[in-house]
Design an enzyme around this catalytic site. Structure first.
Site, PDB file in Angstrom:
ATOM      1  N   ARG A  69      46.668 -23.051  23.238  1.00  0.00           N
ATOM      2  CA  ARG A  69      46.334 -23.377  21.857  1.00  0.00           C
ATOM      3  C   ARG A  69      47.411 -22.817  20.929  1.00  0.00           C
ATOM      4  O   ARG A  69      48.043 -21.813  21.216  1.00  0.00           O
ATOM      5  CB  ARG A  69      44.975 -22.790  21.476  1.00  0.00           C
ATOM      6  CG  ARG A  69      43.773 -23.545  22.050  1.00  0.00           C
ATOM      7  CD  ARG A  69      42.464 -22.938  21.582  1.00  0.00           C
ATOM      8  NE  ARG A  69      42.274 -21.620  22.147  1.00  0.00           N
ATOM      9  CZ  ARG A  69      42.491 -20.479  21.523  1.00  0.00           C
ATOM     10  NH1 ARG A  69      42.915 -20.469  20.264  1.00  0.00           N
ATOM     11  NH2 ARG A  69      42.294 -19.331  22.116  1.00  0.00           N
ATOM     12  N   TYR A 197      47.984 -30.400  25.486  1.00  0.00           N
ATOM     13  CA  TYR A 197      47.327 -29.299  26.200  1.00  0.00           C
ATOM     14  C   TYR A 197      45.849 -29.208  25.804  1.00  0.00           C
ATOM     15  O   TYR A 197      45.520 -29.282  24.605  1.00  0.00           O
ATOM     16  CB  TYR A 197      48.008 -27.944  25.909  1.00  0.00           C
ATOM     17  CG  TYR A 197      47.082 -26.792  26.280  1.00  0.00           C
ATOM     18  CD1 TYR A 197      46.906 -26.420  27.615  1.00  0.00           C
ATOM     19  CD2 TYR A 197      46.307 -26.141  25.320  1.00  0.00           C
ATOM     20  CE1 TYR A 197      45.997 -25.428  27.971  1.00  0.00           C
ATOM     21  CE2 TYR A 197      45.410 -25.140  25.671  1.00  0.00           C
ATOM     22  CZ  TYR A 197      45.253 -24.788  26.990  1.00  0.00           C
ATOM     23  OH  TYR A 197      44.347 -23.823  27.341  1.00  0.00           O
ATOM     24  N   GLY A 198      45.001 -28.964  26.773  1.00  0.00           N
ATOM     25  CA  GLY A 198      43.545 -28.808  26.665  1.00  0.00           C
ATOM     26  C   GLY A 198      42.961 -28.552  25.288  1.00  0.00           C
ATOM     27  O   GLY A 198      42.524 -29.471  24.598  1.00  0.00           O
ATOM     28  N   GLY A 199      42.943 -27.280  24.898  1.00  0.00           N
ATOM     29  CA  GLY A 199      42.252 -26.898  23.668  1.00  0.00           C
ATOM     30  C   GLY A 199      42.798 -27.568  22.421  1.00  0.00           C
ATOM     31  O   GLY A 199      42.116 -27.632  21.396  1.00  0.00           O
ATOM     32  N   LYS A 206      37.040 -27.011  21.218  1.00  0.00           N
ATOM     33  CA  LYS A 206      37.185 -26.027  20.142  1.00  0.00           C
ATOM     34  C   LYS A 206      37.124 -26.702  18.772  1.00  0.00           C
ATOM     35  O   LYS A 206      36.558 -26.170  17.825  1.00  0.00           O
ATOM     36  CB  LYS A 206      38.492 -25.246  20.299  1.00  0.00           C
ATOM     37  CG  LYS A 206      38.581 -24.487  21.634  1.00  0.00           C
ATOM     38  CD  LYS A 206      37.509 -23.440  21.744  1.00  0.00           C
ATOM     39  CE  LYS A 206      37.183 -23.069  23.168  1.00  0.00           C
ATOM     40  NZ  LYS A 206      37.549 -21.789  23.663  1.00  0.00           N
ATOM     41  N   HIS A 226      31.362 -19.025  20.207  1.00  0.00           N
ATOM     42  CA  HIS A 226      32.240 -18.983  21.398  1.00  0.00           C
ATOM     43  C   HIS A 226      31.568 -18.085  22.440  1.00  0.00           C
ATOM     44  O   HIS A 226      32.002 -16.962  22.682  1.00  0.00           O
ATOM     45  CB  HIS A 226      33.601 -18.415  20.969  1.00  0.00           C
ATOM     46  CG  HIS A 226      34.703 -18.570  21.978  1.00  0.00           C
ATOM     47  ND1 HIS A 226      35.841 -17.789  21.954  1.00  0.00           N
ATOM     48  CD2 HIS A 226      34.858 -19.409  23.037  1.00  0.00           C
ATOM     49  CE1 HIS A 226      36.637 -18.142  22.946  1.00  0.00           C
ATOM     50  NE2 HIS A 226      36.074 -19.109  23.615  1.00  0.00           N
ATOM     51  N   SER A 248      39.059 -15.461  24.140  1.00  0.00           N
ATOM     52  CA  SER A 248      39.641 -16.332  25.161  1.00  0.00           C
ATOM     53  C   SER A 248      40.234 -15.510  26.313  1.00  0.00           C
ATOM     54  O   SER A 248      40.936 -14.527  26.075  1.00  0.00           O
ATOM     55  CB  SER A 248      40.733 -17.190  24.522  1.00  0.00           C
ATOM     56  OG  SER A 248      40.164 -17.956  23.488  1.00  0.00           O
ATOM     57  N   ALA A 249      39.954 -15.953  27.522  1.00  0.00           N
ATOM     58  CA  ALA A 249      40.438 -15.302  28.751  1.00  0.00           C
ATOM     59  C   ALA A 249      40.021 -13.837  28.844  1.00  0.00           C
ATOM     60  O   ALA A 249      40.774 -12.987  29.294  1.00  0.00           O
ATOM     61  CB  ALA A 249      41.955 -15.456  28.889  1.00  0.00           C
ATOM     62  N   CYS A 250      38.788 -13.546  28.406  1.00  0.00           N
ATOM     63  CA  CYS A 250      38.252 -12.178  28.505  1.00  0.00           C
ATOM     64  C   CYS A 250      36.970 -12.113  29.314  1.00  0.00           C
ATOM     65  O   CYS A 250      36.230 -11.133  29.234  1.00  0.00           O
ATOM     66  CB  CYS A 250      38.042 -11.590  27.121  1.00  0.00           C
ATOM     67  SG  CYS A 250      39.603 -11.212  26.300  1.00  0.00           S
ATOM     68  N   LYS A 252      34.264 -14.780  30.039  1.00  0.00           N
ATOM     69  CA  LYS A 252      33.015 -15.536  29.885  1.00  0.00           C
ATOM     70  C   LYS A 252      32.679 -16.332  31.150  1.00  0.00           C
ATOM     71  O   LYS A 252      31.564 -16.262  31.649  1.00  0.00           O
ATOM     72  CB  LYS A 252      33.114 -16.503  28.685  1.00  0.00           C
ATOM     73  CG  LYS A 252      33.099 -15.803  27.337  1.00  0.00           C
ATOM     74  CD  LYS A 252      33.142 -16.782  26.163  1.00  0.00           C
ATOM     75  CE  LYS A 252      34.378 -17.636  26.148  1.00  0.00           C
ATOM     76  NZ  LYS A 252      35.649 -16.893  26.062  1.00  0.00           N
ATOM     77  N   THR A 253      33.657 -17.105  31.661  1.00  0.00           N
ATOM     78  CA  THR A 253      33.384 -17.928  32.843  1.00  0.00           C
ATOM     79  C   THR A 253      32.936 -17.035  33.997  1.00  0.00           C
ATOM     80  O   THR A 253      32.004 -17.357  34.732  1.00  0.00           O
ATOM     81  CB  THR A 253      34.641 -18.729  33.236  1.00  0.00           C
ATOM     82  OG1 THR A 253      35.040 -19.508  32.108  1.00  0.00           O
ATOM     83  CG2 THR A 253      34.374 -19.643  34.412  1.00  0.00           C
ATOM     84  N   ASP A 275      31.396 -21.290  27.784  1.00  0.00           N
ATOM     85  CA  ASP A 275      32.361 -21.166  26.681  1.00  0.00           C
ATOM     86  C   ASP A 275      31.751 -21.337  25.297  1.00  0.00           C
ATOM     87  O   ASP A 275      32.192 -20.683  24.366  1.00  0.00           O
ATOM     88  CB  ASP A 275      33.490 -22.194  26.876  1.00  0.00           C
ATOM     89  CG  ASP A 275      34.742 -21.875  26.073  1.00  0.00           C
ATOM     90  OD1 ASP A 275      35.180 -20.709  26.099  1.00  0.00           O
ATOM     91  OD2 ASP A 275      35.278 -22.781  25.418  1.00  0.00           O
ATOM     92  N   ARG A 367      44.704 -23.945  34.189  1.00  0.00           N
ATOM     93  CA  ARG A 367      43.256 -24.162  34.070  1.00  0.00           C
ATOM     94  C   ARG A 367      42.751 -25.198  35.068  1.00  0.00           C
ATOM     95  O   ARG A 367      43.522 -25.990  35.604  1.00  0.00           O
ATOM     96  CB  ARG A 367      42.934 -24.643  32.657  1.00  0.00           C
ATOM     97  CG  ARG A 367      43.351 -23.653  31.564  1.00  0.00           C
ATOM     98  CD  ARG A 367      42.231 -23.274  30.676  1.00  0.00           C
ATOM     99  NE  ARG A 367      42.540 -22.124  29.833  1.00  0.00           N
ATOM    100  CZ  ARG A 367      41.610 -21.342  29.303  1.00  0.00           C
ATOM    101  NH1 ARG A 367      40.331 -21.571  29.520  1.00  0.00           N
ATOM    102  NH2 ARG A 367      41.943 -20.303  28.564  1.00  0.00           N
ATOM    103  N   GLY A 492      31.239  -9.070  39.703  1.00  0.00           N
ATOM    104  CA  GLY A 492      29.838  -9.029  40.133  1.00  0.00           C
ATOM    105  C   GLY A 492      29.138  -7.744  39.718  1.00  0.00           C
ATOM    106  O   GLY A 492      27.933  -7.741  39.418  1.00  0.00           O
ATOM    107  N   ASN A 494      29.298  -6.261  37.053  1.00  0.00           N
ATOM    108  CA  ASN A 494      28.836  -6.298  35.660  1.00  0.00           C
ATOM    109  C   ASN A 494      27.332  -6.531  35.579  1.00  0.00           C
ATOM    110  O   ASN A 494      26.712  -6.281  34.551  1.00  0.00           O
ATOM    111  CB  ASN A 494      29.594  -7.369  34.868  1.00  0.00           C
ATOM    112  CG  ASN A 494      31.060  -6.997  34.706  1.00  0.00           C
ATOM    113  OD1 ASN A 494      31.416  -5.806  34.717  1.00  0.00           O
ATOM    114  ND2 ASN A 494      31.922  -7.992  34.565  1.00  0.00           N
TER     115      ASN A 494
END
Ligand code: GTP
Ligand code: SPV
Ligand code: MN
Length: 585
Positions: A69, A197-199, A206, A226, A248-250, A252-253, A275, A367, A492, A494
């Site tokens: 992004r 690109y994606g986002g 987004k 988010h 982002s990239a912290c 969630k998935t 997301d 991704r 796991g 977490n």
């Protein structure tokens, strides 16, 4: 395909502007998508992967200047500058439209215009909203077909008179100097040019579900965030749902698909979303959430059977990989995947790669786009029209220091304060420096489609409207020791923290009151089977007053930039003063 006069009028205008050679309506049929895949393979836009090992899977490489992004080229164009606020780039709508129309002029000449009717949210849900994206990219069509509900069924819901978000995308020459990702919230319009690109180009994600969505939420009394959505099932079979906002990239998935450690037999995590969360007040007065998306656009590097087996399983078929490495056997690879590093592959730039080169084979923001329905732990409520009831909201970020493993807010306004002051080290998900701490309120810094002061006020106001409020927590999986090692195992494990959070919501466990909020007693975090020193856990669950007095100073500086227009809620200044007073006591 439709008799909707608003759609027809808009399309007429766009055809005049873009001058496509051909127009193709995306009907949502597998036959049409398969035809498009074949065309994309013939032009090199997609590479067909090993169909025995990865059936229905393809690889796509973006331009090297177009891998994330672009926040400095993302605009919110409201009539009044104050309505976009101090955290967004702004330009007057008329000026921006002029600029963009010139860029788009005849930009589809000799190309096909794909018309994608799509829905964010489950079909037939009162949460759901419709968009129509025009694009000149088959990659975009195929990604949107995974990420959203598309085609004739959406046009049927739109009807002859329904409203939709107008989304225009053109790859043009992918020129970074003329790249624009622009939102006109007052016109329900999104325009994206010079990216693929994606986002930046999957405009349902987004652009619509967060930026336009958050603006609509503020106007209509709901929230677009988010956040992942997960259900935690206990051995008695009871499921409690939580949302979590990490930048982002912290993580969630990863948290959304967590596999519980052995010390938690009978526990299970069910994924509703990874997301984005749209939340409304439900029939019981509580907050209910749906995931507006239908797929996952997930970070590839670091995904392995050890960290996120469910994500890996989800991507074994019908998946589009972007900017990962291509192995000699027609499969894919990225840094952090299981097994041996391949002795040879083609890297994300399309060049020969061997491990001794010292470069990354996959881009750090590479991704996968995979259908949510393929996820082994997808929730039975994934398509629930009314959403799922939310017991807890969790904020978190990447903080080497400062933030404890977990703490609970005293109440909603305090939780809003905690969210508003979130800080995290930047990642490869956005263009720019990586690893720099910046404030990222509610993980929404790049995604709030209006004035940030009004956004915080909307959070405070929702607290007054929701009668059964979720409890609010803050977590940090990323604390490091003085040697730079992660102090908490994460992934796991977490669940050990998630379980404490749900127990708190049920009133099943005590906590110690500190300056920051309620912290877990170390004895209440189940560490069975974990190799963690008691001192480490104590440290993860402690408050360093010195560090936090410095945080207060930094938060004051952060808040000061919003002081200009009087739209910042007084409640948050009160929370800041109260935190300072507790720390000085
Ligand atoms: P977006 O899709 O960009 O919004 O990101 P996300 O929040 O879904 O992030 P994701 O779960 O994809 O994680 C990003 C990176 O963080 C991956 O490389 C993960 O391996 C890593 N990560 C996730 N969870 C943890 C954790 O608990 N501990 C550590 N150390 N790393 C983690
Ligand atoms: C993010 O950056 O938060 C993402 C990926 O989820 S993108 O869709 O590119 O924004
Ligand atoms: Mn995201």
């Amino acid at each position: 395909m439709t008799n909707n006069a608003k759609v027809k009028a808009w399309l007429d205008d766009m055809v005049k502007l873009l001058a496509p050679e051909k127009i193709v309506w995306i009907d949502g049929s597998e036959a049409q998508l398969e035809e498009l895949r074949a065309i994309a393979v013939s032009t090199g836009e997609l590479i067909k992967l090993n169909q025995e090992k990865l059936p229905g899977c393809y690889l796509h490489r973006t331009a090297q200047n177009d891998v994330a992004r672009v926040e400095d080229r993302t605009f919110i164009c409201t009539t009044k500058k104050e309505d976009a606020g101090p955290m967004n780039n702004w330009m007057a709508p008329s000026e921006m439209y002029d600029k963009l129309y010139k860029l788009y002029d005849k930009s589809y000449a000799g190309k096909t215009m794909y018309v994608i009717p799509y829905m964010m949210g489950p079909l037939g849900s009162p949460f759901s909203k419709i968009g129509i994206e025009l694009t000149d990219s088959i990659y975009v069509v195929l990604n949107m077909a995974i990420m959203t509900r598309i085609g004739e069924k959406v046009l049927a819901e739109l009807g002859d008179d329904g409203d939709f978000v107008k989304c225009l995308h053109a790859c043009k020459d992918v020129n970074p100097d003329e790249r624009y990702i622009v939102h006109f919230p007052e016109d329900n319009t999104i325009m994206s040019v010079n990216s693929a690109y994606g986002g930046n180009v999957l405009l349902g994600k987004k652009c619509f579900a967060l930026r336009i969505g958050s603006y609509l939420g503020m106007k209509e009394g709901w929230m677009a965030e988010h956040m992942l959505i997960l259900g935690l099932e206990n051995p008695q079979g009871e499921v409690k749902y939580v949302c979590a906002a990490f930048p982002s990239a912290c993580g969630k998935t990863n948290l959304a698909m967590l596999i519980p450690p052995e010390a938690f037999p009978g526990y299970k995590v069910w994924t509703v979303g990874d997301d984005i969360s749209w939340m409304k007040i439900g029939p019981d007065g509580g907050l209910w959430a749906v995931n507006p998306e239908a797929g996952f656009f997930g970070v590839a590097p670091g995904t392995s059977t050890k960290t996120n087996k469910n994500a890996l399983m989800t991507t074994m078929s019908n998946t589009i990989f972007t900017n990962v490495a291509l192995c000699d056997d027609g499969t894919v690879w990225w840094e952090g995947m299981d097994g041996d590093v391949p002795s040879h592959c083609i890297d994300w730039t399309g060049k020969e790669w061997t491990p001794d080169m010292g470069t990354k084979a996959a881009h750090p923001n590479s991704r996968f786009t995979a259908p949510a329905a393929q996820c082994p732990c997808i929730s039975s409520e994934f398509e629930a029209a009314g959403g799922v009831p939310i017991s807890a909201i969790i904020f978190g970020g990447r903080r080497e220091k400062a933030a404890p493993l977990c703490y609970e807010a005293f109440d909603w306004n305090h939780g809003t304060f905690i969210g508003s002051t979130m800080a995290s080290e930047t990642t490869a998900a956005a263009a720019g420096a990586v690893g720099v701490v910046r404030r990222d309120p509610m993980a929404m810094r790049p995604f709030i489609g209006y004035n940030v002061g009004d956004y915080f006020q909307h959070w405070i106001d929702m607290g007054g409207k929701v009668s059964k409020l979720p409890k609010i927590f803050h977590v940090n999986w990323f604390r490091k020791d003085d040697e730079g090692h992660f102090m908490w195992p994460g992934f796991g494990d977490n669940l050990r923290v998630l379980n404490w959070i749900v127990d708190r919501c049920e009133g099943k466990v005590d906590a110690k009151e500190t300056e920051l909020g309620y912290l877990p007693y170390a004895k209440d975090i189940n560490v069975e089977g974990l190799d963690i020193a008691p001192e480490t856990l104590e440290e993860l669950l402690s408050v360093d007053k010195e560090v936090w007095l410095n945080e207060v100073k930094l938060i004051k500086e952060f808040y000061a930039q919003f002081d200009t227009d009087g739209r910042f809620p007084k409640e948050l200044y009160d929370q800041l003063a109260a935190l300072e007073a507790r720390l000085n006591k």
